[in-house]
Design an enzyme around this catalytic site. Sequence first.
Site, mmCIF file in Angstrom:
data_model
loop_
_atom_site.group_PDB
_atom_site.id
_atom_site.type_symbol
_atom_site.label_atom_id
_atom_site.label_comp_id
_atom_site.label_asym_id
_atom_site.label_seq_id
_atom_site.Cartn_x
_atom_site.Cartn_y
_atom_site.Cartn_z
ATOM 1 N N GLU A 153 0.858 -1.198 0.000
ATOM 2 C CA GLU A 153 0.000 0.000 0.000
ATOM 3 C C GLU A 153 0.887 1.237 0.000
ATOM 4 O O GLU A 153 1.775 1.364 0.836
ATOM 5 C CB GLU A 153 -0.907 0.018 1.242
ATOM 6 C CG GLU A 153 -2.025 -0.992 1.180
ATOM 7 C CD GLU A 153 -3.151 -0.713 2.183
ATOM 8 O OE1 GLU A 153 -3.130 0.336 2.865
ATOM 9 O OE2 GLU A 153 -4.047 -1.567 2.278
ATOM 10 N N HIS A 186 -4.102 6.469 0.251
ATOM 11 C CA HIS A 186 -3.377 5.206 0.269
ATOM 12 C C HIS A 186 -3.943 4.339 -0.841
ATOM 13 O O HIS A 186 -4.965 4.682 -1.443
ATOM 14 C CB HIS A 186 -3.417 4.538 1.642
ATOM 15 C CG HIS A 186 -4.746 3.965 2.055
ATOM 16 N ND1 HIS A 186 -5.802 4.743 2.447
ATOM 17 C CD2 HIS A 186 -5.180 2.686 2.136
ATOM 18 C CE1 HIS A 186 -6.826 3.964 2.767
ATOM 19 N NE2 HIS A 186 -6.479 2.702 2.580
ATOM 20 N N HIS A 201 -5.099 0.412 -2.363
ATOM 21 C CA HIS A 201 -5.533 -0.948 -2.051
ATOM 22 C C HIS A 201 -5.047 -1.835 -3.191
ATOM 23 O O HIS A 201 -5.709 -1.916 -4.220
ATOM 24 C CB HIS A 201 -7.061 -1.024 -1.929
ATOM 25 C CG HIS A 201 -7.572 -0.581 -0.598
ATOM 26 N ND1 HIS A 201 -8.908 -0.597 -0.274
ATOM 27 C CD2 HIS A 201 -6.915 -0.128 0.506
ATOM 28 C CE1 HIS A 201 -9.051 -0.155 0.981
ATOM 29 N NE2 HIS A 201 -7.857 0.146 1.457
#
Length: 135
Positions: free
Chosen positions: A26, A80, A82
């Site tokens: 990530e 962030h 995934h």
Amino acid sequence: MHDFLRISCAVFDRLLAEARANPEIECCGLLAGRDAVISAVLPAKNALQSAISYEIAPEELFALFRRMRAKGLEHLGIYHSHPKGDNAPSPLDLERAFYPHAAYVIVSPNAGASRLIRAFRIIEGRARELSLEIV
Ligand SMILES: [Zn+2]
């Protein structure tokens, strides 16, 4: 509070590049700008080096906030990626959303994702999706 999030085209591209640079881990960092438009990406190191969670070390976080203030930018978001699965907030993302005024941006490095970048406002563990407006 807005129901949409404005980001520059350059930021959109940069976020995808960050997520794809290391698709096993990530990526994460802060988003900043002026007048509710995100114009800057401040990448951070994922202290957990994990494919399913992220954390920015406190000293790095403080340094990023200092850099942001030095440039006269406001803190507008946290991003962030995934690497696997949907780019909706995970239970951990909801639990650890400590900035009610920031937009939580989640990037998918997978070209097949229905939306590559999604943004949410997370307050008291509840997420509300924001429409992205590329400016
Ligand atoms: Zn997440």
